[in-house]
Motif scaffolding. Structure first.
Motif, PDB file in Angstrom:
ATOM      1  N   HIS A  23       0.786  -1.049  -0.131  1.00  0.00           N
ATOM      2  CA  HIS A  23       0.106  -0.057   0.152  1.00  0.00           C
ATOM      3  C   HIS A  23       0.878   1.119   0.059  1.00  0.00           C
ATOM      4  O   HIS A  23       1.895   1.286   0.931  1.00  0.00           O
ATOM      5  N   HIS A  26      -2.572   4.547  -3.132  1.00  0.00           N
ATOM      6  CA  HIS A  26      -3.687   5.185  -2.623  1.00  0.00           C
ATOM      7  C   HIS A  26      -3.369   6.841  -2.759  1.00  0.00           C
ATOM      8  O   HIS A  26      -2.499   7.229  -2.271  1.00  0.00           O
ATOM      9  N   GLN A  42      -3.045   6.740  13.672  1.00  0.00           N
ATOM     10  CA  GLN A  42      -3.938   7.100  14.163  1.00  0.00           C
ATOM     11  C   GLN A  42      -5.083   6.073  14.716  1.00  0.00           C
ATOM     12  O   GLN A  42      -5.006   4.797  14.358  1.00  0.00           O
TER      13      GLN A  42
HETATM   14  O1  LIG Z   1      -3.659   6.245   4.671  1.00  0.00           O
HETATM   15  C1  LIG Z   1      -3.590   6.443   5.854  1.00  0.00           C
HETATM   16  C2  LIG Z   1      -3.511   7.888   6.320  1.00  0.00           C
HETATM   17  O2  LIG Z   1      -3.736   8.618   5.424  1.00  0.00           O
HETATM   18  C3  LIG Z   1      -3.216   5.250   6.632  1.00  0.00           C
HETATM   19  O3  LIG Z   1      -3.793   5.535   7.816  1.00  0.00           O
HETATM   20  C4  LIG Z   1      -2.173   4.455   6.602  1.00  0.00           C
HETATM   21  O4  LIG Z   1      -1.786   4.031   5.260  1.00  0.00           O
HETATM   22  C5  LIG Z   1      -1.970   3.358   7.506  1.00  0.00           C
HETATM   23  O5  LIG Z   1      -1.469   3.706   8.759  1.00  0.00           O
HETATM   24  P1  LIG Z   1      -1.821   3.085   9.995  1.00  0.00           P
HETATM   25  O6  LIG Z   1      -1.955   1.384  10.074  1.00  0.00           O
HETATM   26  O7  LIG Z   1      -0.606   3.391  10.766  1.00  0.00           O
HETATM   27  O8  LIG Z   1      -2.961   3.739  10.592  1.00  0.00           O
END
Ligand SMILES: O=C(CO)[C@H](O)[C@H](O)COP(=O)(O)O
Length: 438
Positions: free
Chosen positions: A245, A278, A358
């Motif tokens: 991702h 993304h 988060q």
């Molecule tokens: O796209 C994101 C923020 O914009 C996601 O939160 C990130 O790809 C995943 O991080 P985590 O698992 O630490 O929340």
């Protein structure tokens, strides 16, 4: 006449009970072995063991042994009823009085055994350190190494032969596979690279991700150590990640700026896995040509960031890429409903986008479930993805239960507490056995 003499329902009950006990008995047999001093894989709670009358130090797994023994009794009742029935004419005869005793005993035996077994299993403790230390020993990883060579283009038959010779060499020289230096591996095949040492027991478990198994895992490199980005991507690949991702952020649609085309190219060349791109960027159309270099990658844009979402989706599809639309926690499912027939993926954000690390927003689960129901109702071949705060706990389990088929995780995978392989294995474990939409 025939109806009053029919006992098929009883035969079927006895047969089902016999099958259930056969499985209990097999598990009991494993527990007897696993709890032995020699194996030491599990420890049973004290109340499920008894002491030996002559050897005071012994704790016998009596409940498991008794359950194994009771299986014979349940099989016996199945044979009993079949034998009572076999010579009877096609109406009621007094012999049928013999149908009760075995039936009642089978019900009592199966129910009590299941109850005891459930309590025994919940109190059983796994010695994870011992199991893990033994899992990597011996030649357990030889098949994974053959698969690794297949991944490098070696036909399986040849890879199998290489590993057979390598294992024989280790046996004769008294060396473990994991202790051989790369120069020794090269004597058997020049296709071995330094990444052969990434093949560990945890990576082996993580690599066995079958249809019907756990949801695809997409490690988010946003949480990776950017100083070792390519290596971290390779680690995730070797540990059995299904997708990588990649969060592209423009400082406009979200306040953060992550990286752009150059870094995506670097990630692209570190792995053959499809990228799950993304794009958290305002009006992504202008960036698409630079990012869509490989048609096996998946490209996801935000519904909130596209003035002409339908056109943007068309641009991505024209390039041959799988296309997804992401929606923020406050965006309703109606934002994607009209384009669902054109999509491969819908990404439901479970945090407000922009930053990793988060907390998961539980309210997003209701939306996920509603989208899942719409997709099922129309039979669209759309996969649901969740991103943000997903960890190896209820967040992963509940997401899969609500319909998520792709789990994105950043900080849960790239962190200081665990290796990437351990983290991926833990995430799979957390979501294991939960069917989408349960
Ligand atoms: O796209 C994101 C923020 O914009 C996601 O939160 C990130 O790809 C995943 O991080 P985590 O698992 O630490 O929340």
């Amino acid at each position: 006449m025939d109806a009053v003499a029919d006992r098929d329902f009883l035969v079927e009950y006895h047969a089902s009970a016999a099958v259930a006990m056969m499985h209990i008995s097999r598990l009991a047999e494993e527990i007897v072995i696993w709890s032995s001093r020699e194996f030491g894989f599990v420890a049973l709670a004290e109340e499920f063991t008894t002491g030996s009358s002559i050897m005071p130090q012994k704790r016998n797994p009596d409940f498991a042994e008794i359950a194994r023994g009771k299986t014979g009794r349940v099989y016996g009742h199945l044979m009993g009823i079949l034998t009572v029935l076999k010579g009877l004419p096609l109406t009621y005869n007094r012999d049928l009085q013999e149908d009760k005793e075995g039936f009642f005993d089978t019900v009592d035996t199966v129910l009590s055994t299941l109850g005891v077994f459930a309590d025994m299993l919940s109190g059983m403790e796994l010695d994870a350190d011992r199991v893990e230390s033994l899992a990597g020993e011996s030649y357990m990883l030889a098949t994974d190494m053959a698969d690794y060579l297949v991944g490098k283009g070696v036909p399986f038959r040849e890879a199998h032969g290489v590993m057979r010779r390598l294992c024989r060499y280790c046996e004769e020289s008294g060396t473990a596979l994991s202790d051989l230096p790369l120069t020794e591996y090269h004597k058997f095949s020049s296709d071995f690279g330094a990444d052969v040492f990434d093949i560990t027991a945890a990576a082996s478990v993580a690599a066995r991700d079958n249809p019907g198994g756990t949801a695809p895992i997409a490690p988010s490199v946003l949480a990776a150590d950017f100083g070792r980005l390519a290596q971290q991507v390779r680690d995730a690949d070797a540990a059995g990640a299904d997708l990588i991702h990649v969060d592209v952020m423009d400082g406009r649609f979200v306040s953060n700026i992550s990286f752009g085309e150059v870094v995506v190219d670097c990630i692209r060349s570190a792995t053959d896995l499809p990228l799950n791109l993304h794009l958290m960027v305002h009006e992504p159309d202008r960036l698409l040509p630079g990012l869509m270099k490989v048609s096996s990658d998946q490209v996801l844009v935000h519904a909130e960031a596209c003035a002409h979402l339908h056109r943007t989706i068309g641009l991505i599809k024209e390039n041959g890429n799988q296309v997804g639309v992401a929606i923020n926690p406050a965006t309703p499912i109606s934002a994607v409903e009209e384009v669902l027939p054109d999509l491969d993926i819908v990404l439901v954000m479970t945090v407000n986008p922009g930053f990793g690390g988060q907390s998961f927003i539980p309210a997003a689960l209701g939306k996920l479930r509603r989208l899942y129901d719409v997709i099922q109702e129309h039979g669209y071949p759309v996969q649901l993805e969740v991103d943000g705060g997903v960890k190896a706990d209820a967040t992963a389990r509940d997401s899969v239960a609500a319909g998520a088929e792709i789990l994105v995780a950043g900080t849960a995978i790239f962190n200081r507490e665990q290796s990437v392989a351990e983290a991926i294995a833990a995430l799979r474990d957390a979501a294991n056995g939960v069917a989408p939409g349960q």
